[in-house]
Scaffold this motif. Sequence first.
Motif, PDB file in Angstrom:
ATOM      1  N   UNK A  25       9.520  -9.224 -14.145  1.00 46.95           N
ATOM      2  CA  UNK A  25       8.320  -8.620 -14.157  1.00 46.95           C
ATOM      3  C   UNK A  25       7.895  -8.561 -12.618  1.00 46.95           C
ATOM      4  N   UNK A  26       8.423  -9.066 -11.639  1.00 42.67           N
ATOM      5  CA  UNK A  26       8.164  -9.124 -10.356  1.00 42.67           C
ATOM      6  C   UNK A  26       9.501  -8.732  -9.569  1.00 42.67           C
ATOM      7  N   UNK A  28      10.228  -6.342  -7.229  1.00 48.34           N
ATOM      8  CA  UNK A  28      10.121  -6.054  -6.066  1.00 48.34           C
ATOM      9  C   UNK A  28      10.585  -6.742  -4.906  1.00 48.34           C
ATOM     10  N   UNK A  32      10.201  -3.657   0.048  1.00 48.62           N
ATOM     11  CA  UNK A  32       9.077  -2.920  -0.368  1.00 48.62           C
ATOM     12  C   UNK A  32       9.328  -1.547  -0.684  1.00 48.62           C
ATOM     13  N   UNK A  33       8.220  -0.714  -0.851  1.00 44.54           N
ATOM     14  CA  UNK A  33       8.317   0.600  -1.457  1.00 44.54           C
ATOM     15  C   UNK A  33       8.942   1.593  -0.316  1.00 44.54           C
ATOM     16  N   UNK A  72       7.933   3.715 -21.351  1.00 42.98           N
ATOM     17  CA  UNK A  72       6.376   3.398 -21.574  1.00 42.98           C
ATOM     18  C   UNK A  72       5.753   4.330 -20.359  1.00 42.98           C
ATOM     19  N   UNK A  76       2.944   7.203 -20.046  1.00 43.24           N
ATOM     20  CA  UNK A  76       1.607   6.933 -19.343  1.00 43.24           C
ATOM     21  C   UNK A  76       1.329   7.731 -17.982  1.00 43.24           C
ATOM     22  N   UNK A  77       2.489   8.136 -17.288  1.00 44.02           N
ATOM     23  CA  UNK A  77       2.406   8.854 -16.175  1.00 44.02           C
ATOM     24  C   UNK A  77       2.344  10.583 -16.502  1.00 44.02           C
ATOM     25  N   UNK A 123       5.915  11.433  -6.027  1.00 43.79           N
ATOM     26  CA  UNK A 123       5.185  10.084  -6.453  1.00 43.79           C
ATOM     27  C   UNK A 123       5.077   9.054  -5.431  1.00 43.79           C
ATOM     28  N   UNK A 125       4.300   6.310  -2.868  1.00 41.21           N
ATOM     29  CA  UNK A 125       2.967   5.232  -2.818  1.00 41.21           C
ATOM     30  C   UNK A 125       1.867   5.466  -4.006  1.00 41.21           C
ATOM     31  N   UNK A 126       2.420   6.242  -5.115  1.00 38.59           N
ATOM     32  CA  UNK A 126       1.503   6.566  -6.042  1.00 38.59           C
ATOM     33  C   UNK A 126       2.098   5.573  -7.056  1.00 38.59           C
ATOM     34  N   UNK A 127       3.208   5.326  -7.287  1.00 38.23           N
ATOM     35  CA  UNK A 127       3.963   4.607  -8.295  1.00 38.23           C
ATOM     36  C   UNK A 127       4.895   3.533  -7.591  1.00 38.23           C
ATOM     37  N   UNK A 128       4.740   2.121  -7.999  1.00 37.74           N
ATOM     38  CA  UNK A 128       5.147   1.080  -7.047  1.00 37.74           C
ATOM     39  C   UNK A 128       7.097   1.246  -7.461  1.00 37.74           C
ATOM     40  N   UNK A 131       8.748   0.826 -10.261  1.00 31.25           N
ATOM     41  CA  UNK A 131       8.379   1.484 -11.540  1.00 31.25           C
ATOM     42  C   UNK A 131       9.303   2.896 -11.414  1.00 31.25           C
TER      43      UNK A 131
ATOM     44  N   UNK B 259      -1.231   3.115  -6.044  1.00 30.63           N
ATOM     45  CA  UNK B 259      -0.693   3.310  -7.480  1.00 30.63           C
ATOM     46  C   UNK B 259      -1.979   3.220  -8.188  1.00 30.63           C
ATOM     47  N   UNK B 275      -5.109   5.033 -18.977  1.00 30.89           N
ATOM     48  CA  UNK B 275      -4.131   3.886 -19.936  1.00 30.89           C
ATOM     49  C   UNK B 275      -4.611   2.530 -19.725  1.00 30.89           C
ATOM     50  N   UNK B 320       2.589  -3.238  -3.648  1.00 32.68           N
ATOM     51  CA  UNK B 320       2.815  -3.503  -2.442  1.00 32.68           C
ATOM     52  C   UNK B 320       1.631  -3.313  -1.616  1.00 32.68           C
TER      53      UNK B 320
END
Lengths: 177, 337
Positions: A25-26, A28, A32-33, A72, A76-77, A123, A125-128, A131, B259, B275, B320
């Motif tokens: 679950x972690x 990263x 980084x992104x 999922x 969601x997005x 997307x 910076x909008x989605x980690x 993800x 995000x 959501x 992050x």
Amino acid sequence: MRCAVAVLFPVVLMLVACQREERDTRPQSALGSGEQPTPVTTLEPGGQRPSPTDNKAASFEANAFHLSEGKRLFGWFNCSGCHANGGGGMGPALMDEKWIYGSSMESIHATIRDGRPNGMPSFRDKIPDDQIWELAAFVRSLSGNAPSSAAPSRNDDMMAHPSENRMPNAATLGKSP
Amino acid sequence: MNRFAPIALVATIALFLQGCAGWQSALDPKGPAASELAWLIWFFTGLCAAVWVLVMIALALPLMMRPRARVEPLVIDADADNRKLRVVLTAVGLTVVILVGLTLLSFFANRTLAAIGSHAALTIRVTGHQWWWEVRYEDATPSHILTTANEIHIPAGEPVRLLLTSTDVIHSFWVPSLSGKLDLIPGRMNVLDIKADKPGVYRGQCAEFCGAQHANMGTFIIAEPREKFDAWWNDQLEPAAAPMSDEAKTGENLFLKRPCVMCHKIGGTPAGGTVAPDLTHIASRQTLAAGTLTMSRGNLAAWIADPQGVKPGSHMPVVDLNGDELNAIVAYLEGLK
């Protein structure tokens, strides 16, 4: 004594079955992104670019947890806003084996992160970042490019296609054995 | 036996019974439904205990009594035969009466529970998510419809109708101090009527195993006097407070750029995700992440910095952010009273 061993041995063997895929679950990395390479083309001077050391693509594409998280997030997005449930609409279909910008995980990741001409938003910076990798892995599974042992097995709504683990295998589709 | 033994025993039991009180206990009812159920629990327990004691006595007596003088086995003893028949028939008869009686009691208790919400003025839609509660206050005027999360404010002394459903898996809504539990099932609407006699805070808990963070899926019912409740509703309908300090303004910008905005909603800003919990008035709530952490600046920062450490498996991802960005976002959220 021999009896105890005869009982214990099968028990130990069965306990192995309790081992399940770890849910990362972690995931990263310190990287980084937004620092992953974006291979728009594979043509490069000086030989092939070495693959990144953390190799997200390989660790995400056959991982059941990441694939189902991607499924999922796809809902969601609001990816279905343009791509429907893979059948395509305003955006191209994702469940066929046609790729405008390449079928590799890296290319799909780049498409989602940086956008593409004619409507695909960026997307970044909008989605980690992780993800985005999950989404890329799921998008590949829509056209049968994920192992059926890992691809999502359930659709909650009406879908244009069977659940991802029952999609025909892209590697053998349309070819005689 | 020691003279003080009975006193010690009673004191110990009294101490244990103290554990039954509190903001989450079916044995400490704070509403009509829970009172009805608590009465039923005590009555069932008492009656079953009495039956058990009687059966134990009936078993022990023949063991302790001296055996009667043996009669000749071939002589017919009509008296003894009749007595056996009478005892068996009485026992069977009593069992039937008790079972029918208890069934009738629970039937009438259920009727009382069903009658509680027959004239409920307030309808609240509670949607279960992994692992939080979405709370939507219904109103005939669309602009008065309010969506919030995890905390359910209700007017004290008034029946409230809860419509329960779920978007992912089966959850169960249980506030022991106010009512029994009822499942939240995807694609289905269950109706639960609750009423709190007095103002107070009552804790609830998901009562159907629903995944990794089932244990951290708490909710709070906050019963208030009607005027206070109406004032709260009006406050919550307001758009989010504009950030005052420079740090909070940076935080708002970051929230909209990063995000956070993909999943969360903050009324009055472009953030409109549906959501995840609505954050328009997050700082007015008492807890974070469905009762996992108390609301404080430190906990907010901890939750945003590493949600997977606080609540492993939750759908809030690790984002992050550097230290300054984290502080700015926390400063902004802290101002959303």
